[in-house]
Design a protein around this motif. Structure first.
Motif, PDB file in Angstrom:
ATOM      1  N   THR A  50     -43.352 -47.634  24.995  1.00 45.69           N
ATOM      2  CA  THR A  50     -41.691 -47.533  25.376  1.00 45.69           C
ATOM      3  C   THR A  50     -41.699 -48.208  26.937  1.00 45.69           C
ATOM      4  OG1 THR A  50     -41.461 -45.492  26.187  1.00 45.69           O
ATOM      5  CG2 THR A  50     -40.963 -46.000  23.872  1.00 45.69           C
ATOM      6  N   VAL A  51     -40.484 -48.991  27.136  1.00 47.68           N
ATOM      7  CA  VAL A  51     -40.296 -49.293  28.444  1.00 47.68           C
ATOM      8  C   VAL A  51     -38.829 -48.737  28.704  1.00 47.68           C
ATOM      9  CG1 VAL A  51     -39.580 -51.061  29.987  1.00 47.68           C
ATOM     10  CG2 VAL A  51     -41.521 -51.458  28.453  1.00 47.68           C
ATOM     11  N   THR A  52     -38.783 -47.885  29.981  1.00 44.50           N
ATOM     12  CA  THR A  52     -37.213 -47.260  30.394  1.00 44.50           C
ATOM     13  C   THR A  52     -37.508 -47.588  31.855  1.00 44.50           C
ATOM     14  OG1 THR A  52     -37.726 -45.637  28.772  1.00 44.50           O
ATOM     15  CG2 THR A  52     -36.284 -45.137  30.347  1.00 44.50           C
ATOM     16  N   GLY A  53     -36.441 -48.461  32.075  1.00 45.86           N
ATOM     17  CA  GLY A  53     -36.119 -48.845  33.374  1.00 45.86           C
ATOM     18  C   GLY A  53     -37.614 -49.669  33.866  1.00 45.86           C
ATOM     19  N   LEU A  54     -38.096 -49.226  34.991  1.00 47.24           N
ATOM     20  CA  LEU A  54     -39.280 -49.668  35.459  1.00 47.24           C
ATOM     21  C   LEU A  54     -40.735 -48.955  34.981  1.00 47.24           C
ATOM     22  CD1 LEU A  54     -38.392 -50.154  39.262  1.00 47.24           C
ATOM     23  CD2 LEU A  54     -38.426 -51.973  37.266  1.00 47.24           C
ATOM     24  N   SER A  55     -40.470 -48.020  33.899  1.00 45.45           N
ATOM     25  CA  SER A  55     -41.395 -47.294  33.615  1.00 45.45           C
ATOM     26  C   SER A  55     -41.945 -47.530  32.036  1.00 45.45           C
ATOM     27  CB  SER A  55     -40.988 -45.518  33.447  1.00 45.45           C
ATOM     28  OG  SER A  55     -41.792 -44.710  33.031  1.00 45.45           O
ATOM     29  N   LEU A  56     -43.267 -47.456  32.012  1.00 44.43           N
ATOM     30  CA  LEU A  56     -44.122 -47.736  30.815  1.00 44.43           C
ATOM     31  C   LEU A  56     -44.598 -46.344  30.478  1.00 44.43           C
ATOM     32  CD1 LEU A  56     -45.341 -49.491  28.768  1.00 44.43           C
ATOM     33  CD2 LEU A  56     -47.167 -50.120  30.149  1.00 44.43           C
ATOM     34  N   SER A  57     -44.606 -46.126  28.974  1.00 46.35           N
ATOM     35  CA  SER A  57     -45.105 -45.016  28.444  1.00 46.35           C
ATOM     36  C   SER A  57     -46.019 -45.233  27.451  1.00 46.35           C
ATOM     37  CB  SER A  57     -43.803 -43.778  27.979  1.00 46.35           C
ATOM     38  OG  SER A  57     -43.032 -43.511  28.965  1.00 46.35           O
ATOM     39  N   LEU A  58     -47.122 -44.885  27.174  1.00 47.43           N
ATOM     40  CA  LEU A  58     -48.290 -45.221  26.404  1.00 47.43           C
ATOM     41  C   LEU A  58     -48.481 -43.954  25.597  1.00 47.43           C
ATOM     42  CD1 LEU A  58     -50.641 -47.586  28.687  1.00 47.43           C
ATOM     43  CD2 LEU A  58     -48.878 -48.279  26.857  1.00 47.43           C
ATOM     44  N   LYS A  59     -48.644 -43.835  24.261  1.00 48.61           N
ATOM     45  CA  LYS A  59     -49.075 -42.820  23.571  1.00 48.61           C
ATOM     46  C   LYS A  59     -50.171 -43.136  22.427  1.00 48.61           C
ATOM     47  CE  LYS A  59     -47.614 -38.764  20.965  1.00 48.61           C
ATOM     48  NZ  LYS A  59     -46.564 -37.995  20.360  1.00 48.61           N
ATOM     49  N   THR A  60     -51.145 -42.918  22.541  1.00 49.14           N
ATOM     50  CA  THR A  60     -52.350 -43.134  21.387  1.00 49.14           C
ATOM     51  C   THR A  60     -51.799 -42.315  20.079  1.00 49.14           C
ATOM     52  OG1 THR A  60     -53.887 -41.547  22.099  1.00 49.14           O
ATOM     53  CG2 THR A  60     -54.138 -43.824  22.893  1.00 49.14           C
ATOM     54  N   LYS A  61     -52.113 -42.902  18.962  1.00 52.82           N
ATOM     55  CA  LYS A  61     -51.858 -42.316  17.864  1.00 52.82           C
ATOM     56  C   LYS A  61     -53.113 -42.220  16.927  1.00 52.82           C
ATOM     57  CE  LYS A  61     -47.960 -41.904  16.648  1.00 52.82           C
ATOM     58  NZ  LYS A  61     -47.318 -40.597  16.718  1.00 52.82           N
ATOM     59  N   ILE A  62     -53.821 -43.194  16.581  1.00 46.84           N
ATOM     60  CA  ILE A  62     -54.998 -43.308  15.917  1.00 46.84           C
ATOM     61  C   ILE A  62     -55.975 -44.318  16.575  1.00 46.84           C
ATOM     62  CG2 ILE A  62     -53.782 -42.870  13.530  1.00 46.84           C
ATOM     63  CD1 ILE A  62     -53.732 -45.853  12.818  1.00 46.84           C
TER      64      ILE A  62
END
Length: 182
Positions: free
Chosen positions: A113-125
């Motif tokens: 996801t991108v929120t403002g200038l921030s990137l979030s990454l979440k591994t799933k499989i």
């Protein structure tokens, strides 16, 4: 004379409106998508990772240099950001065949996801090398010649590649992904 003027006006308007409609259907370039920094539109696509980059001081301040022990330049790792049919943001990371990791049995999938200038990454499989984990932060995004660079400070995707590195080296390491501006 009036007919010639009207005919000329009609042809001119068709050319004008034709040019406008052509521009409105042209896909924006990466340079246009990333001109204002990180966004979902900027990230969509396949980014290359030429290896683990270390922040080193060559006398002019810190600069990022690919670690010679982890150089994938001839066969980069890839990170693909994409949207699924249901509109969710997904990624697929594939480690380079040149990686020295003892565990490199397949790609890793996750959400972003991108929120403002921030990137979030979440591994799933994915492979057995990378257990589910998350990373959030403000990555660097900059134009460097004919490519955009996405700079993630620290180790996220290359953890298995850097398993034998000491803590100080891991803290200096960046994952710098590139994608063509076109």
């Amino acid at each position: 004379m009036n007919r010639k003027i009207l005919a000329l006006a009609a042809i001119s308007s068709l050319c004008f409106f034709g040019a406008c409609s052509e521009d409105s259907t042209r896909a924006p370039t990466r340079a246009e998508l990333c001109a204002n920094g990180i966004s979902e539109e900027c990230l969509i696509g396949v980014w290359n990772l030429n290896g683990a980059s270390e922040a080193v001081d060559l006398g002019e301040g810190p600069t990022l240099v690919i670690n010679s022990n982890h150089d994938f330049t001839s066969a980069p790792a890839t990170l693909e950001f994409y949207k699924t049919d249901d509109g969710s943001n997904q990624f697929k990371f594939t480690l380079s065949p040149l990686a020295q990791a003892s565990c490199k049995d397949g790609p890793v999938f996750g959400e972003w996801t991108v929120t403002g200038l921030s990137l979030s990454l979440k591994t799933k499989i994915g492979n057995t090398c990378m257990s589910p984990k998350s990373w959030s932060g403000i990555p660097g995004i900059r134009l460097n010649g004919a490519v955009y660079e996405l700079d993630i400070a620290g180790i996220f995707f290359l953890n298995s590649e850097m398993e034998n590195a000491d803590l100080a080296e891991k803290e200096r390491t960046h994952e710098v992904f590139t994608i063509s501006v076109n």
